[in-house]
Write an enzyme that holds these catalytic residues in place. Sequence first.
Site, PDB file in Angstrom:
ATOM      1  N   GLY A 175       0.833  -1.209   0.000  1.00 23.78           N
ATOM      2  CA  GLY A 175       0.000   0.000   0.000  1.00 23.78           C
ATOM      3  C   GLY A 175       0.865   1.255   0.000  1.00 23.78           C
ATOM      4  CD  GLN A 217      -3.722  10.410   4.820  1.00 23.09           C
ATOM      5  OE1 GLN A 217      -4.515   9.557   5.212  1.00 23.09           O
ATOM      6  NE2 GLN A 217      -3.700  11.654   5.291  1.00 23.09           N
ATOM      7  CG  ASP A 262      -0.262   0.824  -3.960  1.00 25.00           C
ATOM      8  OD1 ASP A 262      -0.293   1.397  -2.862  1.00 25.00           O
ATOM      9  OD2 ASP A 262      -1.295   0.615  -4.644  1.00 25.00           O
ATOM     10  CB  ILE A 263      -2.858  -2.654  -6.801  1.00 25.79           C
ATOM     11  CG1 ILE A 263      -3.453  -3.401  -7.978  1.00 25.79           C
ATOM     12  CG2 ILE A 263      -3.769  -1.532  -6.330  1.00 25.79           C
ATOM     13  CD1 ILE A 263      -4.716  -4.183  -7.634  1.00 25.79           C
ATOM     14  NE  ARG A 264      -3.778   3.481  -5.187  1.00 29.00           N
ATOM     15  CZ  ARG A 264      -3.913   4.503  -4.346  1.00 29.00           C
ATOM     16  NH1 ARG A 264      -4.392   5.653  -4.767  1.00 29.00           N
ATOM     17  NH2 ARG A 264      -3.554   4.410  -3.083  1.00 29.00           N
ATOM     18  CB  ILE A 305      -2.534  -7.061  -1.168  1.00 31.87           C
ATOM     19  CG1 ILE A 305      -2.367  -7.751   0.186  1.00 31.87           C
ATOM     20  CG2 ILE A 305      -3.835  -6.303  -1.202  1.00 31.87           C
ATOM     21  CD1 ILE A 305      -1.079  -8.456   0.369  1.00 31.87           C
ATOM     22  CE1 TYR A 350     -10.623   1.062   7.314  1.00 32.31           C
ATOM     23  CE2 TYR A 350     -11.440   2.594   8.960  1.00 32.31           C
ATOM     24  CZ  TYR A 350     -10.388   2.047   8.263  1.00 32.31           C
ATOM     25  OH  TYR A 350      -9.117   2.478   8.502  1.00 32.31           O
ATOM     26  CE  LYS A 399      -8.233  -1.095   9.021  1.00 29.97           C
ATOM     27  NZ  LYS A 399      -6.951  -1.635   8.548  1.00 29.97           N
TER      28      LYS A 399
HETATM   29  N1  SER Z   1      -9.329   7.875   8.579  1.00 29.82           N
HETATM   30  C1  SER Z   1     -10.121   6.683   8.552  1.00 29.82           C
HETATM   31  C2  SER Z   1     -11.434   6.900   7.898  1.00 29.82           C
HETATM   32  O1  SER Z   1     -11.919   8.004   7.975  1.00 29.82           O
HETATM   33  C3  SER Z   1     -10.352   6.182   9.960  1.00 29.82           C
HETATM   34  O2  SER Z   1      -9.430   5.195  10.232  1.00 29.82           O
HETATM   35  O3  SER Z   1     -11.979   5.995   7.360  1.00 29.82           O
END
Ligand code: SER
Length: 324
Positions: A10, A14, A36-38, A56, A145, A149
Amino acid sequence: MASGKILVIGAAGQIGVDLVLTLRKEFGDTNVVASDIRVPAIPEIVDGGPFENLNILNDQDLLRVVEKHNIDTVYHLAAMLSATAEKNPDKAWDLNMTSLFYVLDLARAGKIKKIFWPSSIAVFGPTTPPIDTPQHTICEPTTVYGISKLAGEQWCSYYHQKFGVDVRSIRYPGLISYKSAPGGGTTDYAVEIFHEAIRHGHYTSFLKEDTALPMMYMDDAIRATIEITNAPADRVPIRTSYNLSGMSFTPAGIAAEIKKHIPGFTIDYNPDFRQNIADSWPSSINDDYARRDWGWQRQYDLSAMTEVMIREIRAQIAASEVTF
Ligand code: SER
């Protein structure tokens, strides 16, 4: 450093861009493989050291890269963030979980020695105490998400206990940086606001003015990432993921800070679906365990972060306007 090399998965993202540049400075350009893939927007990631085009979700290709470069530490940063994941739940779950298993299984098979994998404040939810959120507390996330996690944290801990896998993790707050843009997160407004303020003197926030979220300047996040990964194993007793705190602010609060540098700056508010996500997350985080266990200390507060963001984005714009 150990005999093997470092792989960053990755590297165009960012965090990846800043992490690769810092790791190469600390451990040597040839010892840090970016993947990375990009193709990364920053040419230095590809030109300044080894780079591998890697999907990945192809575990054979991952194994090829690990063996080719004699990798012993993997920073696995590839993930779909909160806002994009709400629009693509199946893809997000697949990317975030399958890729983690591939990396954990590499360590279980003895192909690599150490893993860093990021978690997030998204593991928390509306039933979590929102102020000074403790390390051990209610985690009932309401986003895809966040669910990925939280599950990932538990799998990391499981692999550590059952198979002795050395995996370390941080629950990142919203990250603020100028080198590479965030993509698809709920905290992205805190980066966009700087670019819009400097270029156009105005920003329309997709979060309400009083929505406080935990945030961190990228330099602090990178330092924390490298510190926890290199800490002696017995200094990292928590193998789910560590709370980490930098600063907390609202859209109105960061706007007021920007106004100190750009007096004519204006902001208005047009909340969208990301407001619900932000409302489910804490406003501030307690990171006593990270401080106690591996000596974490933040350096940047809102005013220091704002100053460097404005200075660096202005410099980027000036450099891009130079004509030959
Ligand atoms: N910065 C992330 C998001 O906004 C939080 O881990 O998804």
